[in-house]
Motif scaffolding. Structure first.
Motif, PDB file in Angstrom:
ATOM      1  N   GLU A   9      50.965  46.934  39.248  1.00  0.00           N
ATOM      2  CA  GLU A   9      51.121  45.891  40.265  1.00  0.00           C
ATOM      3  C   GLU A   9      51.191  44.454  39.746  1.00  0.00           C
ATOM      4  O   GLU A   9      51.504  43.537  40.508  1.00  0.00           O
ATOM      5  CB  GLU A   9      49.990  45.992  41.293  1.00  0.00           C
ATOM      6  N   LEU A  10      50.932  44.220  38.484  1.00  0.00           N
ATOM      7  CA  LEU A  10      50.935  42.836  37.992  1.00  0.00           C
ATOM      8  C   LEU A  10      52.360  42.292  37.868  1.00  0.00           C
ATOM      9  O   LEU A  10      53.288  42.992  37.473  1.00  0.00           O
ATOM     10  CB  LEU A  10      50.253  42.754  36.625  1.00  0.00           C
ATOM     11  N   ASN A  11      52.512  41.022  38.220  1.00  0.00           N
ATOM     12  CA  ASN A  11      53.799  40.348  38.078  1.00  0.00           C
ATOM     13  C   ASN A  11      53.553  38.869  37.815  1.00  0.00           C
ATOM     14  O   ASN A  11      52.408  38.446  37.590  1.00  0.00           O
ATOM     15  CB  ASN A  11      54.675  40.558  39.325  1.00  0.00           C
ATOM     16  N   LYS A  12      54.600  38.053  37.875  1.00  0.00           N
ATOM     17  CA  LYS A  12      54.482  36.627  37.530  1.00  0.00           C
ATOM     18  C   LYS A  12      53.482  35.885  38.413  1.00  0.00           C
ATOM     19  O   LYS A  12      52.894  34.892  37.999  1.00  0.00           O
ATOM     20  CB  LYS A  12      55.851  35.955  37.619  1.00  0.00           C
ATOM     21  N   LYS A  13      53.275  36.353  39.629  1.00  0.00           N
ATOM     22  CA  LYS A  13      52.332  35.696  40.534  1.00  0.00           C
ATOM     23  C   LYS A  13      50.902  35.770  39.996  1.00  0.00           C
ATOM     24  O   LYS A  13      50.048  34.978  40.386  1.00  0.00           O
ATOM     25  CB  LYS A  13      52.393  36.331  41.930  1.00  0.00           C
ATOM     26  N   ASN A  14      50.652  36.747  39.132  1.00  0.00           N
ATOM     27  CA  ASN A  14      49.305  36.911  38.571  1.00  0.00           C
ATOM     28  C   ASN A  14      49.093  36.111  37.281  1.00  0.00           C
ATOM     29  O   ASN A  14      47.995  36.123  36.719  1.00  0.00           O
ATOM     30  CB  ASN A  14      49.044  38.395  38.276  1.00  0.00           C
ATOM     31  N   GLY A  74      39.820  43.985  29.611  1.00  0.00           N
ATOM     32  CA  GLY A  74      39.947  42.795  30.450  1.00  0.00           C
ATOM     33  C   GLY A  74      40.578  41.656  29.675  1.00  0.00           C
ATOM     34  O   GLY A  74      40.408  41.533  28.463  1.00  0.00           O
ATOM     35  N   GLY A  75      41.322  40.821  30.387  1.00  0.00           N
ATOM     36  CA  GLY A  75      41.951  39.693  29.716  1.00  0.00           C
ATOM     37  C   GLY A  75      42.743  38.840  30.682  1.00  0.00           C
ATOM     38  O   GLY A  75      42.583  38.916  31.907  1.00  0.00           O
ATOM     39  N   LYS A  76      43.632  38.032  30.111  1.00  0.00           N
ATOM     40  CA  LYS A  76      44.377  37.027  30.870  1.00  0.00           C
ATOM     41  C   LYS A  76      45.847  37.429  30.970  1.00  0.00           C
ATOM     42  O   LYS A  76      46.470  37.825  29.980  1.00  0.00           O
ATOM     43  CB  LYS A  76      44.249  35.674  30.167  1.00  0.00           C
ATOM     44  N   VAL A  77      46.401  37.315  32.177  1.00  0.00           N
ATOM     45  CA  VAL A  77      47.814  37.633  32.412  1.00  0.00           C
ATOM     46  C   VAL A  77      48.670  36.460  31.948  1.00  0.00           C
ATOM     47  O   VAL A  77      48.431  35.311  32.333  1.00  0.00           O
ATOM     48  CB  VAL A  77      48.085  37.923  33.900  1.00  0.00           C
ATOM     49  N   VAL A  78      49.661  36.746  31.101  1.00  0.00           N
ATOM     50  CA  VAL A  78      50.583  35.703  30.636  1.00  0.00           C
ATOM     51  C   VAL A  78      52.012  36.177  30.858  1.00  0.00           C
ATOM     52  O   VAL A  78      52.294  37.378  30.870  1.00  0.00           O
ATOM     53  CB  VAL A  78      50.360  35.373  29.138  1.00  0.00           C
ATOM     54  N   ALA A  79      52.904  35.216  31.023  1.00  0.00           N
ATOM     55  CA  ALA A  79      54.324  35.541  31.197  1.00  0.00           C
ATOM     56  C   ALA A  79      54.931  35.886  29.846  1.00  0.00           C
ATOM     57  O   ALA A  79      54.634  35.251  28.832  1.00  0.00           O
ATOM     58  CB  ALA A  79      55.060  34.378  31.833  1.00  0.00           C
ATOM     59  N   ARG A  80      55.768  36.884  29.823  1.00  0.00           N
ATOM     60  CA  ARG A  80      56.471  37.210  28.589  1.00  0.00           C
ATOM     61  C   ARG A  80      57.588  36.190  28.361  1.00  0.00           C
ATOM     62  O   ARG A  80      58.175  35.675  29.327  1.00  0.00           O
ATOM     63  CB  ARG A  80      57.102  38.597  28.680  1.00  0.00           C
ATOM     64  N   PRO A  81      57.930  35.901  27.101  1.00  0.00           N
ATOM     65  CA  PRO A  81      59.106  35.076  26.824  1.00  0.00           C
ATOM     66  C   PRO A  81      60.341  35.712  27.460  1.00  0.00           C
ATOM     67  O   PRO A  81      60.434  36.939  27.585  1.00  0.00           O
ATOM     68  CB  PRO A  81      59.199  35.090  25.290  1.00  0.00           C
ATOM     69  N   ALA A  82      61.280  34.884  27.879  1.00  0.00           N
ATOM     70  CA  ALA A  82      62.467  35.365  28.603  1.00  0.00           C
ATOM     71  C   ALA A  82      63.180  36.484  27.866  1.00  0.00           C
ATOM     72  O   ALA A  82      63.650  37.447  28.478  1.00  0.00           O
ATOM     73  CB  ALA A  82      63.417  34.201  28.864  1.00  0.00           C
ATOM     74  N   GLY A  92      57.267  44.307  33.866  1.00  0.00           N
ATOM     75  CA  GLY A  92      57.884  43.857  32.628  1.00  0.00           C
ATOM     76  C   GLY A  92      58.002  42.367  32.425  1.00  0.00           C
ATOM     77  O   GLY A  92      58.370  41.919  31.326  1.00  0.00           O
ATOM     78  N   GLU A  93      57.662  41.548  33.422  1.00  0.00           N
ATOM     79  CA  GLU A  93      57.727  40.093  33.257  1.00  0.00           C
ATOM     80  C   GLU A  93      56.449  39.518  32.656  1.00  0.00           C
ATOM     81  O   GLU A  93      56.426  38.360  32.243  1.00  0.00           O
ATOM     82  CB  GLU A  93      57.977  39.414  34.614  1.00  0.00           C
ATOM     83  N   VAL A  94      55.386  40.355  32.610  1.00  0.00           N
ATOM     84  CA  VAL A  94      54.101  39.842  32.136  1.00  0.00           C
ATOM     85  C   VAL A  94      53.485  40.798  31.125  1.00  0.00           C
ATOM     86  O   VAL A  94      53.923  41.942  30.968  1.00  0.00           O
ATOM     87  CB  VAL A  94      53.116  39.629  33.305  1.00  0.00           C
ATOM     88  N   GLU A  95      52.453  40.309  30.456  1.00  0.00           N
ATOM     89  CA  GLU A  95      51.598  41.134  29.629  1.00  0.00           C
ATOM     90  C   GLU A  95      50.185  40.580  29.751  1.00  0.00           C
ATOM     91  O   GLU A  95      49.988  39.497  30.321  1.00  0.00           O
ATOM     92  CB  GLU A  95      52.069  41.147  28.175  1.00  0.00           C
ATOM     93  N   VAL A  96      49.218  41.299  29.236  1.00  0.00           N
ATOM     94  CA  VAL A  96      47.829  40.844  29.347  1.00  0.00           C
ATOM     95  C   VAL A  96      47.252  40.655  27.943  1.00  0.00           C
ATOM     96  O   VAL A  96      47.250  41.593  27.138  1.00  0.00           O
ATOM     97  CB  VAL A  96      46.965  41.836  30.150  1.00  0.00           C
ATOM     98  N   GLU A  97      46.803  39.441  27.668  1.00  0.00           N
ATOM     99  CA  GLU A  97      46.127  39.160  26.405  1.00  0.00           C
ATOM    100  C   GLU A  97      44.666  39.562  26.557  1.00  0.00           C
ATOM    101  O   GLU A  97      43.910  38.946  27.307  1.00  0.00           O
ATOM    102  CB  GLU A  97      46.243  37.672  26.061  1.00  0.00           C
ATOM    103  N   MET A  98      44.291  40.622  25.853  1.00  0.00           N
ATOM    104  CA  MET A  98      42.985  41.228  26.070  1.00  0.00           C
ATOM    105  C   MET A  98      41.868  40.501  25.304  1.00  0.00           C
ATOM    106  O   MET A  98      42.023  40.127  24.150  1.00  0.00           O
ATOM    107  CB  MET A  98      43.013  42.697  25.683  1.00  0.00           C
ATOM    108  N   GLU A  99      40.740  40.375  26.010  1.00  0.00           N
ATOM    109  CA  GLU A  99      39.570  39.702  25.453  1.00  0.00           C
ATOM    110  C   GLU A  99      38.395  40.649  25.281  1.00  0.00           C
ATOM    111  O   GLU A  99      37.434  40.349  24.569  1.00  0.00           O
ATOM    112  CB  GLU A  99      39.167  38.527  26.368  1.00  0.00           C
TER     113      GLU A  99
END
Length: 587
Positions: A9-14, A74-82, A92-99
């Motif tokens: 369910e994660l996307n750019k809004k997150n 757990g981590g932070k949602v970031v946008a992937r480079p274009a 596919g527009e985002v990934e999560v940097e895990m902490e």
């Protein structure tokens, strides 16, 4: 909290938000020290990233991860480079940097790959043994989701029409209803047995006698039969029964319900006939050679018996003279078949009792090419070609024998030709009702019910039960989809004397009648006219999902020899259990 979001369910809004995800390690990649994991759950995939420069502790834990381990991170949602967006993934527009990461469960190396393209060569026995792993594949999860949606639509529809969902017992009485029963010994009543119900037939009729009026349930049915592609020892049907209805009421309800379910859950399917086609049993057998015709294509069978009676081709003349039939079908474009392919088709129909396969090829110049033309004569051959509406480039195939042999052989040949000529469109859904079945068939020299012994005769045919029951038709109806019977039902007998008469006709002795004493007793207390139908969920979904076997749409199916490989059933039991039941195992 093990998760704040699912993996689908994660996307750019997150973007910028902190999340917790839980799931299975689907795929792992190491890129210059950075570890990328595709984390999977039922809802999809999310790419998560462990960077040693940002969180070395989490990266060290991630470095241990292997395929199918279960983790929470757990981590932070970031946008992937274009240029790194994965359009094939919903996330596919985002990934999560895990902490942070927590390993919940480790896994051995799975016995096979879960990637769809790598799974195709895995033996079915292996997939059934590890079914809990096989079900993790996206395709199989989609099947379970579609099955749930389809069933839920039907349940909601029937509830909206005033039906009550009522559960009936699985443990019932063994009565002679056709298939072999699964027997269950009773500990409390030594020497006596329950039977797992083959269908809730008698219970639902009791409910109509009870005044329930409209009943349904998602019923499990049990039959100790040899398995095949469209049959298992246990299966699921939508069991429906109504009071104060005629055949048309049941058919209209079924058509509206099923049309709505298909259009809602499988919108890609094109329902070919609206309203659905209705075929009499006789018409279906004549035109298609079967009572479960595939109507996605034409190629109807024509009867030529009267035309070839007394002709010069002995095979045809003898069949017509001795009470058999001569029938034919025209395969458009089939003149391209080589002699070798025609020989293969001849062997094919031989499986169904045909002694040969006569044919006429219509060549491009209109010439008729066939070993039988010289015996038929050019005039009769030309009349046959005209009746069959055959044109240059076509081929006509013939069947000549007893009617049942010709029906089966040409019916199977029709479908085989359709496959060879590319006439079958899997996105099309040809739904139909077959009606006006004979009330009885002959089995082992004795009249037996065509459907079951509770089916009422067709109105006007009641007197035939006293004079010539073989000519009587009944109020049975079958639901057919793309060449498969996917449901059946009937208007039931609601008169005790009529029910007893049917028992007599099918040769029930007093002992067999006594097995239905409970049923006949209920018929003394006011029985409403009633009828129903039971569409098979497994067969319907097999067709709607373009599968070749109902095993493919069941969560835990049996193998071809009736085994549950996941549970290793059937299995031996302790002697103490048998002793308690008063049962001895005999070699």
């Amino acid at each position: 909290m093990l998760r704040t979001h699912t993996c689908g369910e994660l996307n750019k809004k997150n973007t910028g938000g902190k999340v917790k995800l839980s799931g299975w390690v689907h795929r792992r990649r190491d890129h210059g020290g950075v570890i990328f994991i595709d984390l999977r759950d039922r809802y999809g995939l999310t790419q998560i990233k462990f960077d040693p420069d940002k969180n070395k502790k989490a990266w060290q834990e991630a470095d241990k991860l292997r395929s199918e381990w279960v983790i929470q991170a757990g981590g932070k949602v970031v946008a992937r480079p274009a240029d790194m967006v994965n359009k094939k993934m919903a996330t596919g527009e985002v990934e999560v940097e895990m902490e942070e990461i927590n390993i919940l469960s480790r896994s051995k190396t799975p016995p096979f790959e879960l990637e769809e393209e790598k799974n195709i060569d895995v033996r079915e026995e292996k997939r059934m043994e590890y079914r809990y792993i096989d079900l993790r594949r996206r395709e199989n999860l989609n099947i379970l989701e579609k099955r749930h949606q389809f069933v839920n639509y039907i349940k909601d529809y029937l509830s909206g029409e005033g039906f009550l969902e009522i559960e009936t017992p699985y443990l019932g009485k063994s009565t002679p209803e056709g298939a072999r029963d699964f027997l269950v010994p009773s500990r409390l009543h030594p020497g006596e047995f329950y039977a797992l119900v083959q269908s809730p037939q008698q219970y639902k009729q009791f409910l109509m006698i009870a005044g329930v009026d409209k009943y349904f349930q998602l019923a499990r049915c049990f039959r100790d039969e040899d398995t095949r592609g469209d049959r298992q020892a246990e299966f699921t049907q939508v069991d429906i029964e109504q009071s104060f209805v005629e055949r048309e009421d049941v058919l209209q309800l079924t058509e509206k319900m099923m049309t709505g379910a298909v259009e809602k859950v499988f919108p890609e399917k094109e329902i070919m006939f609206k309203p659905w086609k209705r075929l009499s049993y006789e018409e279906s057998m004549l035109k298609y050679g079967t009572d479960r015709p595939d109507l996605r294509f034409g190629m109807e069978i024509e009867d030529l018996t009267s035309q070839v009676k007394g002709c010069g081709f002995k095979v045809f003349a003898d069949a017509a003279e001795k009470g058999g039939v001569v029938r034919a079908l025209c395969a458009k474009g089939g003149a391209k078949f080589s002699r070798g392919e025609i020989d293969q088709l001849t062997s094919f129909v031989g499986q169904f009792g045909a002694k040969g396969l006569a044919y006429i090829v219509i060549k491009e110049n209109g010439e008729l090419q066939s070993p039988i033309v010289k015996f038929l004569g050019e005039d009769l051959a030309a009349k046959i070609v005209e009746k069959m509406q055959a044109e240059a480039g076509d081929i006509i195939f013939f069947g000549a024998d007893k009617e049942e042999v010709v029906c089966e052989a040409l019916g199977e040949l029709r479908c085989e030709l359709a496959r060879k000529l590319g006439l079958i469109d899997e996105n099309k859904l040809a739904l139909a009702f077959v009606i006006d079945f004979p009330m009885f068939v002959i089995e082992h020299g004795q009249l037996a019910p065509s459907h079951h012994m509770f089916t009422a005769p067709k109105e006007g045919d009641e007197k035939l039960l006293d004079t010539d029951p073989r000519k009587a038709k009944c109020q049975q109806y079958d639901l057919v989809a793309n060449g498969c019977e996917v449901g059946g039902g009937s208007i039931r007998i609601h008169d005790r004397k009529m029910q007893e008469k049917v028992f007599d006709i099918i040769g029930f002795n007093e002992n067999k009648k006594k097995q239905f004493e409970h049923f006949l007793k209920a018929f003394q207390y006011g029985v409403p006219p009633h009828g129903g139908i039971a569409p098979g969920i497994d067969r319907l979904l097999m067709i709607l999902m373009n599968k070749s076997s109902i095993r493919d749409v069941m969560a835990f199916p049996k193998t071809g020899d009736g085994r549950d490989l996941t549970m290793q059933a059937p299995s031996e039991v302790d002697k103490e259990q048998l002793d308690e039941l008063g049962i001895k195992s005999v070699e």
